[in-house]
Scaffold this active site. Sequence first.
Site, PDB file in Angstrom:
ATOM      1  N   GLY A  35       0.825  -1.198   0.000  1.00  0.00           N
ATOM      2  CA  GLY A  35       0.000   0.000   0.000  1.00  0.00           C
ATOM      3  C   GLY A  35       0.858   1.246   0.000  1.00  0.00           C
ATOM      4  O   GLY A  35       1.992   1.249  -0.499  1.00  0.00           O
TER       5      GLY A  35
ATOM      6  N   GLU B 100       5.628  -3.497   0.769  1.00  0.00           N
ATOM      7  CA  GLU B 100       5.819  -3.022  -0.600  1.00  0.00           C
ATOM      8  C   GLU B 100       4.966  -1.784  -0.759  1.00  0.00           C
ATOM      9  O   GLU B 100       3.735  -1.850  -0.719  1.00  0.00           O
ATOM     10  CB  GLU B 100       5.432  -4.096  -1.616  1.00  0.00           C
ATOM     11  CG  GLU B 100       6.023  -3.810  -2.998  1.00  0.00           C
ATOM     12  CD  GLU B 100       4.997  -3.668  -4.085  1.00  0.00           C
ATOM     13  OE1 GLU B 100       4.460  -2.541  -4.256  1.00  0.00           O
ATOM     14  OE2 GLU B 100       4.707  -4.666  -4.744  1.00  0.00           O
TER      15      GLU B 100
ATOM     16  N   CYS C 203       1.821  -0.276  -8.623  1.00  0.00           N
ATOM     17  CA  CYS C 203       2.977   0.266  -7.913  1.00  0.00           C
ATOM     18  C   CYS C 203       4.205   0.355  -8.803  1.00  0.00           C
ATOM     19  O   CYS C 203       5.066   1.213  -8.605  1.00  0.00           O
ATOM     20  CB  CYS C 203       3.287  -0.600  -6.687  1.00  0.00           C
ATOM     21  SG  CYS C 203       2.009  -0.591  -5.426  1.00  0.00           S
TER      22      CYS C 203
END
Length: 516
Positions: free
Chosen positions: A231, A253, A287
Amino acid sequence: MTPPTLTPDLAERLAALVTGDPATTYTTTAVFTGGDLATLPRSTVADVHTAYERAARAQPAWADTPLAERLAVFDRFHSLLLRERDIVTDLIQAETGKARRDAFEEFCEPALVTSYYLRVAPRLLRARRRAGLLPGVIGARELRQPKGVVGIIAPWNYPLALSIGDLIPALIAGNAVVLKPDSQTPLSPLLGADLLYRAGLPDDLLQVVLGDGPVIGGAVVDTCDYLGFTGSSATGALIAERAGRRLVGCSLELGGKNPMVVLDDADLAHTARTAVRACFANAGQLCLSLERIYVHDSVLDRFTDAFVAETGRLRLAAGYDYGADMGSLTSQRALKTVAEHVDDARAKGATVLAGGQARPDLGPYFYEPTVLAGVTPDMRCHAEETFGPVVSLYPFADDDEAVALANQTPYGLNAGVFGRDRRRAAALGARLRVGTVNVNDGFTSAYGSTDAPMGGMGASGLGRRHGADGLLKYTEAQTIATQRFGALNPPRWLPYGLYAKVMTRSLRLLRRLRLR
């Protein structure tokens, strides 16, 4: 636009997997339309504690189960997952709004992870002989013990891949798991849990709790024996602090403002096509997405023309087929952030080369893939993570400047470097402060190489998924040393000073013989 595969029977079966009061519910959103999708139990803090207690009771027997028997569950799960491909991708699309090709790529992640750890877990988890203090006198073995109950807090952008894909190695290692998916995207994780139980996972070993992160996320952090979180960097820092107070480990992560470098010898046609995918897959809600593109002065104009043209060819649509190149953003909040970043850049003088508009005619949260030039440090999209279909172009003069520009951020997750001279491109990539570098690609090459570790540096996180680290992080290393006789204790009749001289000579001899 609810997929027909989400039948009442399936919805009921998935809801039954949630630890919580069936009478206290909430409803998720069908992203393509903004209407209702599924009604599910809402867990409380007390439910999180109940989930942990159930998982903790089930975990010791699972840890004592021979590894071959544990792996057999995941072999069956792998087959079930592949068989249920259409249902899995339907649910991913329904709750995220992503294009079907992006949903299929997400579906592949737990399949690849399962297959990989089925192959390497016996080697990684076996007991290993280690050199003892005195050869022939003291023997040592390293064992790998499970952590206990692992808490997985998963995000909304890749709800299946970043929940089931992360908990598979945790379970293989002998742990139990408490999973908290994002409250908007619980269906595909719940289906993954359902498939695991159908594959023979013991009762109570995997617990699922649903609810808002600020309400129950802290309870997961405060109860579990290890934490895995994907997140935002801000939330990750809070989790690390909270876990640190309990001396509990975590793997995080987090965010990224990922750079792409286009060298002067790059194949511009290939680079432009690949960059479109690297920037706009899952509408940029990834991401690993590339949000900054640095292009050598000598090829900037040609690359810009090719990239803008490729961006303009993308087909946006809502649908459960493979016709769309890009789908929707997942929420009003995501749409608001993207629109604010673009509007801010435009107002401060940036040039919109492509896109730059919401598309409510396609669905409530659609936004066009957007390319910006002339972005300056005073604009929000220069340094903040947009997490949407927005990318900015910047020029550079030489390799050193490209490295300096790419590294001017606290983030360090992913990068792409493009050039025909692959050695040069890889050498430049090694100078970037990021966890993964893709030469002539955006993110798929590194992330899809499940034997290699994946994770971030700096504000992009701690720990790694995939590879040996992705399994061993869920274990504790334990040393068992066995002494054949009391060789380390000098006899009562031997003065300790003389003993110290003898041991010193022994250490010198062991060094010369390369035994220690």
